[in-house]
Design a protein around this motif. Structure first.
Motif, PDB file in Angstrom:
ATOM      1  N   PHE A 114      32.195  34.442  49.037  1.00  0.00           N
ATOM      2  CA  PHE A 114      31.014  33.680  48.855  1.00  0.00           C
ATOM      3  C   PHE A 114      31.510  32.824  47.393  1.00  0.00           C
ATOM      4  N   GLY A 115      32.500  33.296  46.931  1.00  0.00           N
ATOM      5  CA  GLY A 115      32.771  32.423  45.720  1.00  0.00           C
ATOM      6  C   GLY A 115      34.239  32.760  45.027  1.00  0.00           C
ATOM      7  N   LEU A 116      34.557  31.928  44.114  1.00  0.00           N
ATOM      8  CA  LEU A 116      35.917  32.364  43.284  1.00  0.00           C
ATOM      9  C   LEU A 116      35.752  31.578  42.003  1.00  0.00           C
ATOM     10  N   LEU A 117      36.054  32.445  40.854  1.00  0.00           N
ATOM     11  CA  LEU A 117      36.096  31.857  39.449  1.00  0.00           C
ATOM     12  C   LEU A 117      37.491  31.829  39.042  1.00  0.00           C
ATOM     13  N   ALA A 118      37.675  30.905  38.313  1.00  0.00           N
ATOM     14  CA  ALA A 118      39.071  30.498  37.975  1.00  0.00           C
ATOM     15  C   ALA A 118      39.004  30.492  36.232  1.00  0.00           C
ATOM     16  N   GLN A 119      40.047  30.988  35.767  1.00  0.00           N
ATOM     17  CA  GLN A 119      40.335  30.653  34.152  1.00  0.00           C
ATOM     18  C   GLN A 119      41.820  30.838  34.251  1.00  0.00           C
ATOM     19  N   GLY A 120      42.539  29.568  33.927  1.00  0.00           N
ATOM     20  CA  GLY A 120      43.996  29.576  33.848  1.00  0.00           C
ATOM     21  C   GLY A 120      44.442  30.044  35.041  1.00  0.00           C
ATOM     22  N   SER A 121      45.232  31.054  35.054  1.00  0.00           N
ATOM     23  CA  SER A 121      46.126  31.573  36.380  1.00  0.00           C
ATOM     24  C   SER A 121      45.339  32.909  36.896  1.00  0.00           C
ATOM     25  N   HIS A 122      44.119  33.188  35.891  1.00  0.00           N
ATOM     26  CA  HIS A 122      43.429  34.464  36.444  1.00  0.00           C
ATOM     27  C   HIS A 122      42.074  33.985  37.295  1.00  0.00           C
ATOM     28  N   GLN A 123      42.009  34.509  38.282  1.00  0.00           N
ATOM     29  CA  GLN A 123      40.999  34.266  39.410  1.00  0.00           C
ATOM     30  C   GLN A 123      40.179  35.649  39.860  1.00  0.00           C
ATOM     31  N   ARG A 129      29.566  43.060  50.503  1.00  0.00           N
ATOM     32  CA  ARG A 129      29.601  44.445  50.326  1.00  0.00           C
ATOM     33  C   ARG A 129      30.378  44.767  49.151  1.00  0.00           C
ATOM     34  N   GLY A 130      30.023  44.041  47.965  1.00  0.00           N
ATOM     35  CA  GLY A 130      30.827  44.206  46.818  1.00  0.00           C
ATOM     36  C   GLY A 130      32.115  44.199  46.424  1.00  0.00           C
ATOM     37  N   HIS A 131      32.772  43.486  47.294  1.00  0.00           N
ATOM     38  CA  HIS A 131      34.170  43.474  47.367  1.00  0.00           C
ATOM     39  C   HIS A 131      34.769  42.366  46.371  1.00  0.00           C
ATOM     40  N   VAL A 132      35.314  42.726  45.514  1.00  0.00           N
ATOM     41  CA  VAL A 132      35.839  41.876  44.496  1.00  0.00           C
ATOM     42  C   VAL A 132      37.401  42.023  44.184  1.00  0.00           C
ATOM     43  N   TYR A 133      38.254  40.993  43.948  1.00  0.00           N
ATOM     44  CA  TYR A 133      39.604  40.745  43.851  1.00  0.00           C
ATOM     45  C   TYR A 133      40.042  40.183  42.571  1.00  0.00           C
ATOM     46  N   ASN A 134      40.964  40.477  42.198  1.00  0.00           N
ATOM     47  CA  ASN A 134      41.785  39.916  40.855  1.00  0.00           C
ATOM     48  C   ASN A 134      42.916  39.509  41.033  1.00  0.00           C
ATOM     49  N   SER A 135      43.246  38.255  40.631  1.00  0.00           N
ATOM     50  CA  SER A 135      44.656  37.765  40.847  1.00  0.00           C
ATOM     51  C   SER A 135      45.030  37.133  39.227  1.00  0.00           C
ATOM     52  N   THR A 136      46.304  37.672  39.040  1.00  0.00           N
ATOM     53  CA  THR A 136      46.916  37.074  37.807  1.00  0.00           C
ATOM     54  C   THR A 136      48.009  36.010  37.876  1.00  0.00           C
ATOM     55  N   TRP A 155      46.666  39.707  45.109  1.00  0.00           N
ATOM     56  CA  TRP A 155      45.102  40.104  44.799  1.00  0.00           C
ATOM     57  C   TRP A 155      45.268  41.623  44.739  1.00  0.00           C
ATOM     58  N   ASN A 156      44.737  41.931  43.826  1.00  0.00           N
ATOM     59  CA  ASN A 156      44.166  43.334  43.516  1.00  0.00           C
ATOM     60  C   ASN A 156      42.756  43.618  43.647  1.00  0.00           C
ATOM     61  N   GLU A 157      42.183  44.466  44.539  1.00  0.00           N
ATOM     62  CA  GLU A 157      41.015  44.827  44.738  1.00  0.00           C
ATOM     63  C   GLU A 157      40.452  45.701  43.328  1.00  0.00           C
ATOM     64  N   LEU A 158      39.166  45.403  42.859  1.00  0.00           N
ATOM     65  CA  LEU A 158      38.646  46.144  41.459  1.00  0.00           C
ATOM     66  C   LEU A 158      37.601  46.914  42.087  1.00  0.00           C
ATOM     67  N   SER A 159      37.438  47.987  41.620  1.00  0.00           N
ATOM     68  CA  SER A 159      35.903  48.802  42.180  1.00  0.00           C
ATOM     69  C   SER A 159      35.164  48.615  41.025  1.00  0.00           C
ATOM     70  N   THR A 160      33.720  47.921  41.469  1.00  0.00           N
ATOM     71  CA  THR A 160      32.732  47.841  40.870  1.00  0.00           C
ATOM     72  C   THR A 160      31.704  48.770  40.819  1.00  0.00           C
TER      73      THR A 160
END
Length: 404
Positions: A285-294, A300-307, A313-318
């Protein structure tokens, strides 16, 4: 009102679409007698009702227009605040369909999109809106584009047959078959009326912008929305999957996320697109970007981090399995919000998520940072305010006195 019923069902899970149910319901509506529609008013031609409770009704997006906050939602409601979300006024809107998303490339110029393929524009920071486009026009554009595609496919087949190239003939036959099916789908959709919603909108400046939506709708404008062109053929999306959000990730780079883990990227301001490998096969449903970090988020609460700009991508446990629908990168924290009162707060480096559930467990569809460093969230309970830690602020929120 049957149109409202369709809209409610298509918004059954935040910005998620109940696709199959919608198609069945639309087919059923077509069989009803004309008497069933007695007294019906087309929401595309019915102005939004002015009400002192507009800030307490369903709102699905909130954005910054310089220092002003603007929120859009059900029944064509648009409200705006010049005091960090404490007091709101209602904008004048010529439609009463559900508005899903808004974007302001500057403080004065903004666009809002929503159900029935509507696109609205404001030139005074959200006070007054004009309709630029709707689902009827969208259907016409999609049918016209599909017709041109079929004509090109037929011409390619004719050329291949003239040349006697068996391989080219087989490829052209497959392309013509796909184009024929696409045209039939477009003609069917047109027969059902202005039913498909836009889900998001983004503008590079006051002239160039895009609107994305259900069933692969992808429209572009080069003249501030005076005209919109169906450019869905630019996308590698043959199954017409829903497109939920469009986000800038660089000076001329954009990402579209959608159904079934779809991630599409353009590095030439939307002219060409390619599909990226996705870490998740559910709806995004969305993506946030700050430089190369996304940050990428969805069901179902799935969140992934990219540097590395979305390459890996790495999945983050929220600690939460609630669907996350929207987010914002603030000065000190990044917040995601979603169903069941879910709020996930990240630190300034987009790491170390902390999940909380707000009292009342209402669904929240969007969040924006106010100029005072606090946050405004909107959803099924209207407008609420959070502090920088994602905690509800016990403060009255009202419509401006004397507006009603």
């Amino acid at each position: 009102m049957f149109s409202d019923l369709v809209q409610c069902l298509t918004h059954a899970s935040g910005k998620a679409l109940a696709t199959g149910l919608t198609r069945v319901l639309l087919s059923s509506i077509a069989l009803l007698s004309p008497a069933a529609f007695a007294g019906w008013q087309d929401p595309l031609n019915t102005p939004a009702l002015q009400t002192e409770r507009a800030h307490e009704t369903l709102l699905l997006d909130v954005v910054r227009a310089d220092q002003r906050l603007v929120a859009v939602g059900g029944h064509g409601h648009v409200v705006y605040s010049d005091d960090d979300g404490s007091t709101w006024r209602q904008g004048k809107v010529p439609v009463s369909v559900t508005l899903v998303a808004a974007y302001f490339p500057s403080g004065d110029f903004g666009w809002a999109v929503g159900h029935d393929g509507v696109i609205l524009r404001t030139t005074d920071g959200g006070k007054n809106w004009a309709k630029q486009f709707d689902g009827y026009q969208a259907n016409d554009e999609i049918v016209a584009a599909a017709t041109r595609t079929k004509e090109r496919a037929q011409a390619q087949l004719d050329a291949a047959e003239t040349a006697g190239d068996d391989v080219a003939i087989e490829d052209a036959e497959m392309a013509l078959e796909a184009a024929t099916y696409a045209l039939q789908d477009a003609e069917y959709d047109k027969s059902t009326g202005s039913t498909k919603p836009f889900m998001d909108v983004w503008f590079y400046d006051a002239k160039r912008g895009f609107a994305v939506g259900a069933y692969g709708m992808f429209f572009a404008t080069e003249n501030g929305g005076e005209s919109w062109e169906d450019v869905s053929s630019r996308l590698p999306n043959p199954d017409r999957l829903h497109l939920n959000a469009i986000t800038p990730v660089g000076a001329h780079s954009l990402v579209v996320v959608g159904e079934m883990g779809m991630i599409l990227r353009s590095d030439d301001l939307g002219q060409t697109w390619h599909q990226l490998e996705s870490p998740y096969d559910g709806s995004l449903f969305g993506l946030l970007a700050q430089g190369s970090h996304q940050l990428l988020f969805g069901l179902r609460g799935h969140v992934y981090n990219s540097t590395d700009g979305g390459i890996s991508w790495n999945e983050l446990s929220t600690g939460s399995e609630q669907t996350l629908l929207s987010g914002v990168i603030g000065h000190k924290h990044t917040l995601l919000v979603g169903n069941g009162g879910s709020v996930v707060v990240f630190d300034s480096a987009l790491n170390n998520p902390v999940s909380t559930i707000l009292e009342g467990r209402k669904a929240y569809a969007a969040v924006a940072e106010a100029s005072d460093g606090n946050y405004v969230i909107v959803g099924e309970a209207g407008v609420k305010r959070l502090n920088a830690a994602g905690e509800m602020i016990d403060q009255s929120i009202s419509m401006a006195a004397g507006d009603f």
